[in-house]
Design a protein around this motif. Structure first.
Motif, PDB file in Angstrom:
ATOM      1  N   ASN A 192      -6.152  -4.533  -5.446  1.00 16.46           N
ATOM      2  CA  ASN A 192      -4.896  -4.924  -5.618  1.00 16.46           C
ATOM      3  C   ASN A 192      -4.015  -3.741  -4.776  1.00 16.46           C
ATOM      4  OD1 ASN A 192      -2.749  -6.902  -7.069  1.00 16.46           O
ATOM      5  ND2 ASN A 192      -4.521  -6.895  -8.045  1.00 16.46           N
ATOM      6  N   ILE A 193      -4.516  -2.714  -4.823  1.00  9.95           N
ATOM      7  CA  ILE A 193      -4.584  -1.550  -4.073  1.00  9.95           C
ATOM      8  C   ILE A 193      -4.480  -1.595  -2.412  1.00  9.95           C
ATOM      9  CG2 ILE A 193      -4.847   1.191  -3.623  1.00  9.95           C
ATOM     10  CD1 ILE A 193      -5.307   0.560  -6.682  1.00  9.95           C
ATOM     11  N   SER A 194      -5.866  -1.345  -1.884  1.00 10.57           N
ATOM     12  CA  SER A 194      -6.623  -1.394  -1.092  1.00 10.57           C
ATOM     13  C   SER A 194      -5.515  -2.499  -0.188  1.00 10.57           C
ATOM     14  CB  SER A 194      -7.957  -2.123  -1.126  1.00 10.57           C
ATOM     15  OG  SER A 194      -9.377  -1.273  -1.522  1.00 10.57           O
ATOM     16  N   VAL A 195      -5.698  -3.990  -0.491  1.00 12.50           N
ATOM     17  CA  VAL A 195      -5.081  -5.236   0.272  1.00 12.50           C
ATOM     18  C   VAL A 195      -3.593  -4.561   0.851  1.00 12.50           C
ATOM     19  CG1 VAL A 195      -3.920  -7.212   0.126  1.00 12.50           C
ATOM     20  CG2 VAL A 195      -6.808  -6.883  -1.204  1.00 12.50           C
ATOM     21  N   ALA A 196      -3.361  -3.342   0.086  1.00 10.16           N
ATOM     22  CA  ALA A 196      -1.739  -3.188  -0.236  1.00 10.16           C
ATOM     23  C   ALA A 196      -1.489  -2.055   1.027  1.00 10.16           C
ATOM     24  CB  ALA A 196      -1.016  -2.648  -1.240  1.00 10.16           C
TER      25      ALA A 196
END
Length: 217
Positions: free
Chosen positions: A97-101
């Protein structure tokens, strides 16, 4: 870093129902602005306008003098929103979730990995990095959403009731992280119903009866 300002604006989701009237507010670099008020007072509405999700019925939202008209533009201008409902993808892990953002906002894959690890660690989530969001508790999900917001390293950070599901120790930890964001020069806006958390902020704008009144400016 950037300043976000709203001048004498009316905010409404429906043409027949104005939530806030005549709002004037400035979010300044290096400071935490608390937005307080009871449930339904308009805290989320105000942050939605600041995030480019809601166009004022009257008045305008400016980021360093540039008129904000939509969410995509807000993202490009470095406006990060941590929403009350966390907005996480349940089928992805906390780290994903964090990396994609991070990648979606221009970060490289290597930067995404580094920022993800750096954001999860101070929130006590390193051990949950590879767990699916749906496997996490409500408090862990909220902390993951906070980590994602911090990893984006925005010029303006909008946090909407992000400590509501956290215990006292984690609330204190989050306040310290928001203070660190301000220390690096970000303008931080923190919507909260917690008087203790509001007191720890630099300024406070209270919403009630459709109006915004400065408690500390």
């Amino acid at each position: 870093m950037k300043t976000l300002s709203i001048a004498d604006a009316d905010l409404a989701w429906d043409a027949d129902l104005t939530v806030l009237r005549g709002v004037t507010v400035e979010a300044r670099p290096g400071q935490i602005l608390a937005v307080t008020g009871t449930s339904g007072a308009g805290k989320t509405t105000l942050l939605s306008a600041m995030a480019g999700l809601l166009t004022p019925a009257r008045g305008e939202v400016l980021v360093d003098g540039e008129r904000l008209t939509n969410r995509d533009q807000a993202v490009k201008l470095g406006v990060v929103l941590i929403p009350q409902d966390n907005g996480l993808a349940a089928i992805l892990t906390a780290a994903e979730n964090i990396s994609v953002a991070v990648i979606a906002t221009g970060g490289t894959a290597a930067e995404a990995r580094r920022r993800t690890a750096e954001a999860l660690e101070p929130l006590g989530l390193s051990g949950q990095a590879n767990q699916l969001i749906e496997e996490l508790s409500g408090g862990q999900q909220q902390r993951t959403a906070i980590a994602r917001g911090l990893a984006l390293q925005g010029d303006i950070l909008l946090a909407d009731e992000i400590t509501s599901e956290l215990d006292a120790a984690n609330r204190q930890r989050v306040m310290e992280l928001l203070r660190a964001e301000a220390a690096r020069g970000a303008a931080v806006v923190f919507a909260t119903h917690d008087p203790e958390a509001a007191a720890a902020c630099d300024r406070e704008l209270h919403l009630g009866d459709g109006e915004a009144i400065w408690v500390r400016n």
